[in-house]
Design a protein around this motif. Structure first.
Motif, PDB file in Angstrom:
ATOM      1  N   LEU A 236       8.546  -0.164  -2.654  1.00  0.00           N
ATOM      2  CA  LEU A 236       9.612  -0.938  -2.004  1.00  0.00           C
ATOM      3  C   LEU A 236      10.024  -0.325  -0.671  1.00  0.00           C
ATOM      4  O   LEU A 236      10.926  -0.832  -0.006  1.00  0.00           O
ATOM      5  CB  LEU A 236      10.818  -1.065  -2.940  1.00  0.00           C
ATOM      6  N   CYS A 304      14.922  -8.912  -6.745  1.00  0.00           N
ATOM      7  CA  CYS A 304      15.088  -7.457  -6.547  1.00  0.00           C
ATOM      8  C   CYS A 304      15.108  -6.713  -7.876  1.00  0.00           C
ATOM      9  O   CYS A 304      14.557  -5.614  -7.989  1.00  0.00           O
ATOM     10  CB  CYS A 304      16.360  -7.170  -5.746  1.00  0.00           C
ATOM     11  N   ASP A 305      15.722  -7.330  -8.887  1.00  0.00           N
ATOM     12  CA  ASP A 305      15.742  -6.731 -10.232  1.00  0.00           C
ATOM     13  C   ASP A 305      14.311  -6.545 -10.753  1.00  0.00           C
ATOM     14  O   ASP A 305      13.941  -5.453 -11.208  1.00  0.00           O
ATOM     15  CB  ASP A 305      16.542  -7.656 -11.163  1.00  0.00           C
ATOM     16  N   LYS A 308      12.348  -3.903  -8.654  1.00  0.00           N
ATOM     17  CA  LYS A 308      12.740  -2.521  -8.991  1.00  0.00           C
ATOM     18  C   LYS A 308      12.016  -2.072 -10.249  1.00  0.00           C
ATOM     19  O   LYS A 308      11.586  -0.930 -10.367  1.00  0.00           O
ATOM     20  CB  LYS A 308      14.256  -2.457  -9.224  1.00  0.00           C
ATOM     21  N   LYS A 309      11.903  -2.988 -11.216  1.00  0.00           N
ATOM     22  CA  LYS A 309      11.245  -2.623 -12.475  1.00  0.00           C
ATOM     23  C   LYS A 309       9.730  -2.539 -12.328  1.00  0.00           C
ATOM     24  O   LYS A 309       9.076  -1.830 -13.080  1.00  0.00           O
ATOM     25  CB  LYS A 309      11.649  -3.604 -13.567  1.00  0.00           C
ATOM     26  N   ALA A 311       8.329  -1.481  -9.575  1.00  0.00           N
ATOM     27  CA  ALA A 311       8.011  -0.454  -8.583  1.00  0.00           C
ATOM     28  C   ALA A 311       7.495   0.831  -9.223  1.00  0.00           C
ATOM     29  O   ALA A 311       7.923   1.237 -10.299  1.00  0.00           O
ATOM     30  CB  ALA A 311       9.237  -0.151  -7.739  1.00  0.00           C
ATOM     31  N   LYS A 313       7.041   4.546 -10.096  1.00  0.00           N
ATOM     32  CA  LYS A 313       8.037   5.621 -10.205  1.00  0.00           C
ATOM     33  C   LYS A 313       7.327   6.953 -10.344  1.00  0.00           C
ATOM     34  O   LYS A 313       7.582   7.709 -11.264  1.00  0.00           O
ATOM     35  CB  LYS A 313       8.969   5.348 -11.383  1.00  0.00           C
TER      36      LYS A 313
END
Ligand code: TXA
Ligand code: MG
Length: 314
Positions: A236, A304-305, A308-309, A311, A313
């Motif tokens: 992101l 966006c939710d 984010k999940k 993305a 990590k």
């Protein structure tokens, strides 16, 4: 339509039927049939403590599944059903532990897609009460928004008697808004096309766009590290290099040498095509996808939710 009748009969017989909804495709089973519901979990590779949404044909059938329904929930149902909204309500005896994951509430939705509604109505006409259906993807993966996506996800896991109904591309493209209606005021557990602003407008109260510290959140999607994830790593922030994938609104130009996956004109189109874009990254065997997230308090919140999940990590 013969396909609908056959599909409803197949559900009654205890098979699985993947079907289109306006949000994403669902993997359906007779919500009263424990064996069939168990097969949903096996087919998805999903832990059994994740409850399932029961799909019904109209608000009038809600009493079969839910009791002590607060007035605000009735108002939400009357306004936004059929549509991309799931209400979590105190359950009746109809909702067994194998649906609710042992909780005393149940998620209910009346979808808007004509094929979904026709299937549920035919299933009810044949004596059924509700179709339990999660998104028709393997656990943790990107939800399918077409019949071909369902095949890609589940072909190795479905049985020959299971069916996939084709109803074209899902026109919302992101999973339903989940609203916890077991408290004095509603709480959004998962954002979707029915936004906090729409709920606030209807009910005249202030609802947060997404609940961060709701104790039920563990039951809702996304607490897990990897969810809605393609094989490609999603970033992101940062800059793409030659051969990386790129997802952004059309107003953002594509950097040189970078592979544009989608270029939606607005946030609705972004939601509708996001999962197709992530799947395209995998079919092109890209290792990285760079995303410019949209802004706004509309469906951008849900986009966006999910981003984010999805993305990476690392
Ligand atoms: O748009 C949708 O909601 C799609 C279509 C097929 O209707 N369905 C869907 O289901 O997204 P699923 O299972 O992939 O995601 C629903 C999420 C699950 O992660 C589950 O844990 C949560 O909703 N959920 C279901 N029932 C719940 C309940 N009673 N309380 C809290 N969370 C619940
Ligand atoms: Mg899902």
């Amino acid at each position: 339509m013969a396909a609908i009748k056959d599909a409803a009969e197949s559900l009654v017989a205890g098979n699985l039927v993947a079907f289109p909804t306006e949000t994403v495709y669902g993997l359906g089973a007779n919500a009263f049939n424990e064996k069939a519901v168990t097969r949903i979990y096996e087919t998805k590779g999903r832990p059994t403590n994740h409850p399932l949404i029961v799909h019904i044909s109209s608000t009038d059938k809600l009493d079969n599944w839910a009791k002590d329904i607060p007035k605000y929930a009735i108002k939400l149902a009357r306004n936004f059903w059929p549509g991309p909204m799931t209400l979590v309500l105190p359950k009746t005896e109809s909702a067994k532990d194998f649906i609710t994951g042992g909780q005393n509430n149940v998620g209910i939705r009346v979808p808007e897609h004509t094929v979904a509604l026709a299937l549920i109505k035919e299933f009810e006409a044949q004596g059924g009460y509700g179709i339990a259906a999660p998104s028709a993807n393997r656990f943790g993966k990107v939800s399918p928004t077409s019949a071909v996506d369902v095949k890609t996800e589940l072909i190795d896991h479905l049985k020959s008697d299971d069916l996939i109904l084709d109803g074209g591309a899902s026109f919302v493209g992101l999973e339903s808004t989940i609203i916890d209606c077991t408290k004095i005021t509603p709480v959004i557990l998962r954002p979707g096309a029915i936004t906090a602003a729409m709920i606030n407008d209807l009910l005249g109260i202030q609802v947060d766009a997404i609940s961060k510290d709701n104790p039920d959140f563990i039951r809702a999607p996304g607490l897990l590290e990897s969810h809605y994830s393609p094989i490609a790593k999603v970033y992101l922030s940062g800059n793409p290099s030659t051969g990386d994938g790129f997802i952004a609104l059309s107003k953002h130009s594509t950097p040189d040498g970078v592979i544009r996956l989608i270029a939606p004109a607005n946030n609705e189109e972004y939601a509708r095509t996001l999962y197709q874009g992530l799947r395209l990254a995998d079919s092109k065997m890209l290792s990285k996808v760079f995303v410019v997230a949209p802004t706004g308090d509309d469906i951008a919140v849900a986009i966006c939710d999910r981003l984010k999940k999805a993305a990476y990590k690392g």
